[in-house]
Write a protein that holds these residues in place. Structure first.
Motif: not given
Length: 497
Positions: A228, A230-234, A236-237, A240-241, A270, A284
């Motif tokens: 969350c 690091n804003g990883e793609s899986y 929900n934006s 996260s990030g 991860d 994940e």
């Protein structure tokens, strides 16, 4: 910025400035921007002027810059739009030497705003000020001028202490011993990755006031999720990030403004692990892994350290509950993995060892105290001193977790395994608790810890379904109504005075 007459006519605004906390030489301020115009504000920049010699040191929910007495605050991505009739807010912490006079000349996107300002009860200002100008129909009207100024009266600061290690103690900037007493605030490790939000329950002033009503709470531990942050793609934006990071920054600043030290804990990471005591088969960050992954944990701690460096009222707990020995198959290789990371038997990803995480934090210039949990879910400290990493700042503390269901759960074990570590370095029991909806274990444990001049934080200040029968949860609601287990801990905190 120059506005057309039509644009200026539709833009109306007011700004409420309040001093949330104030002391000789510093303050915490909150600003509420209200859209009083007829159309939405899509992206805002607030400008104002400090009449005194105030300097902004950090901010949340906006990017704040300062040139001399002129201050500019630019909206964050998540609060940039203000619908007609709505408002948003941001805050900052600052310092002053000779004058903490109330700001003047508030303007949003170049249009002057009406403003009011006041101090909080804790700030004890000598006066309050109300601006008399209303929002302008053009971008060139005279700025509002307050009718009085507020200055601090030398009240005691409520901002949390700046900590470092001295011998086997945590001490503040004046050398006074700091003994942490508080709670864990779970939720920020799982809500985001599960797609529900960021906090599980409120994260506002009222929720912190409820914690403090139990006794002298001076530390709160906040579990974080690597993916969350690091804003990883899986993930929900929306959770996260930058949005997740800012939410954590806001909460830390609010804790600090209440005199509470924030402990940030890397809880979930991860890495695929299906070996002994596996919590999940997912690669994940959805469960506890035996050790953090180098690919995500090193960028995580580098970023967290860059975010909070300079604020030593924030402690970094490098990894929640290592259990490398269960993965590698024996204690020696487990502790070696704990320290050095890399390729570890039984773990299918590259591990971030404690030394590499210490190095990552220190590479940013951050000198924050670092907590390092031992093996066996941070319950085993027997080899902690032998494997202690090198730290150029000498600011390492041992993190210890103790529950009634752990192996080291009696006074004989505490005396033989934990007391020798307490004698050498600060030990912070970042999680204590029991899963029987009672209090006999925490009663005996905290009595022993107090005899060793060592503090403790209880898991967890969360209103979970099922109450304490679903785990060691302290409360049944966020006003602070305790479970049976929570009532025992509340009594322990209350007895501290």
């Amino acid at each position: 910025m120059t506005l057309s007459s039509a644009s200026a006519a539709s833009l109306g605004c007011s700004v409420a400035y309040s001093t949330q906390s104030q002391w000789s030489g510093g303050f915490v301020a909150n600003l509420v921007i209200s859209n009083t115009g007829s159309s939405a504000i899509n992206g805002w920049t607030l400008t104002f002027t400090f009449p005194g010699d105030q300097k902004v040191t950090n901010a949340w929910s906006a990017t704040v810059t300062q040139s001399g007495e002129n201050v500019t605050a630019v909206a964050a991505s998540y609060n940039a739009d203000i619908a007609a009739g709505s408002s948003t807010n941001f805050g900052f912490q600052g310092t002053w030497t000779t004058s903490d006079a109330i700001p003047t000349g508030f303007a949003v996107n170049g249009v002057a705003c009406g403003a009011s300002s006041s101090g909080s009860a804790s700030a004890s200002p000598t006066a309050t000020a109300t601006a008399t100008a209303s929002a302008s129909a053009t971008a060139t009207t005279t700025s509002a001028s307050p009718t009085a100024t507020a200055t601090g009266t030398g009240t005691t600061s409520s901002v949390a202490p700046q900590l470092h290690v001295s011998g086997n103690k945590l001490v503040d900037a004046s050398g006074n011993t700091f003994i942490p007493h508080g709670v864990d605030r779970s939720g920020t490790e799982y809500e985001c990755v599960q797609g529900y939000g960021i906090f599980d329950g409120p994260s506002d002033q009222a929720s912190i006031t409820a914690m403090k009503s139990w006794g002298p709470v001076n530390a709160v531990r906040v579990p974080l999720n690597e993916a969350c942050w690091n804003g990883e793609s899986y993930v929900n934006s929306a959770y996260s990030g930058a949005t997740y990071q800012q939410a954590i920054v806001n909460y830390v600043n609010l804790l600090n403004a209440n005199g509470i030290v924030a402990i940030l804990d890397l809880h979930w990471t991860d890495g695929t692990y299906t070996g002994n005591s596996s919590g999940c088969s997912s690669a994940e960050a959805t469960c506890q892994k035996p050790m953090p992954d180098a690919a995500g944990a090193i960028p995580f701690w580098t970023s967290v350290a860059q975010t909070f460096k300079g604020n030593d009222a924030v402690i970094f707990d490098l990894f929640n509950e290592p259990y490398a020995s269960r993965a590698t198959g024996d204690t020696t290789t487990g502790w070696s993995c704990w320290l050095n990371g890399g390729t570890c038997n039984g773990i299918g990803y590259q591990v971030a060892g404690m030394q590499s995480m210490v190095n990552a934090v220190r590479s940013t210039g951050a000198s924050n105290v670092l907590m390092l949990g031992g093996e066996e879910y941070s319950n085993d400290l027997t080899d902690w001193l032998a494997y202690e990493p090198t730290d150029p700042d000498g600011n390492l503390a041992a993190s210890w977790h103790s529950y009634n269901f752990n192996t080291c759960s009696n006074s004989s074990c505490w005396t033989s395994q934990v007391a020798p570590v307490i004698a050498k370095v600060p030990v912070v029991p970042g999680e204590i608790g029991e899963n029987d909806c009672a209090g006999s274990y925490v009663d005996s444990l905290t009595s022993w810890l107090e005899s060793e001049n060592t503090g403790f934080l209880a898991w967890t200040w969360d209103d979970w379904s099922g109450g304490c029968s679903s785990g060691p949860t302290l409360i049944t609601d966020y006003t602070g109504t305790p479970t049976n287990y929570g009532a025992a801990y509340k009594a322990i905190l209350g007895a501290l005075g």
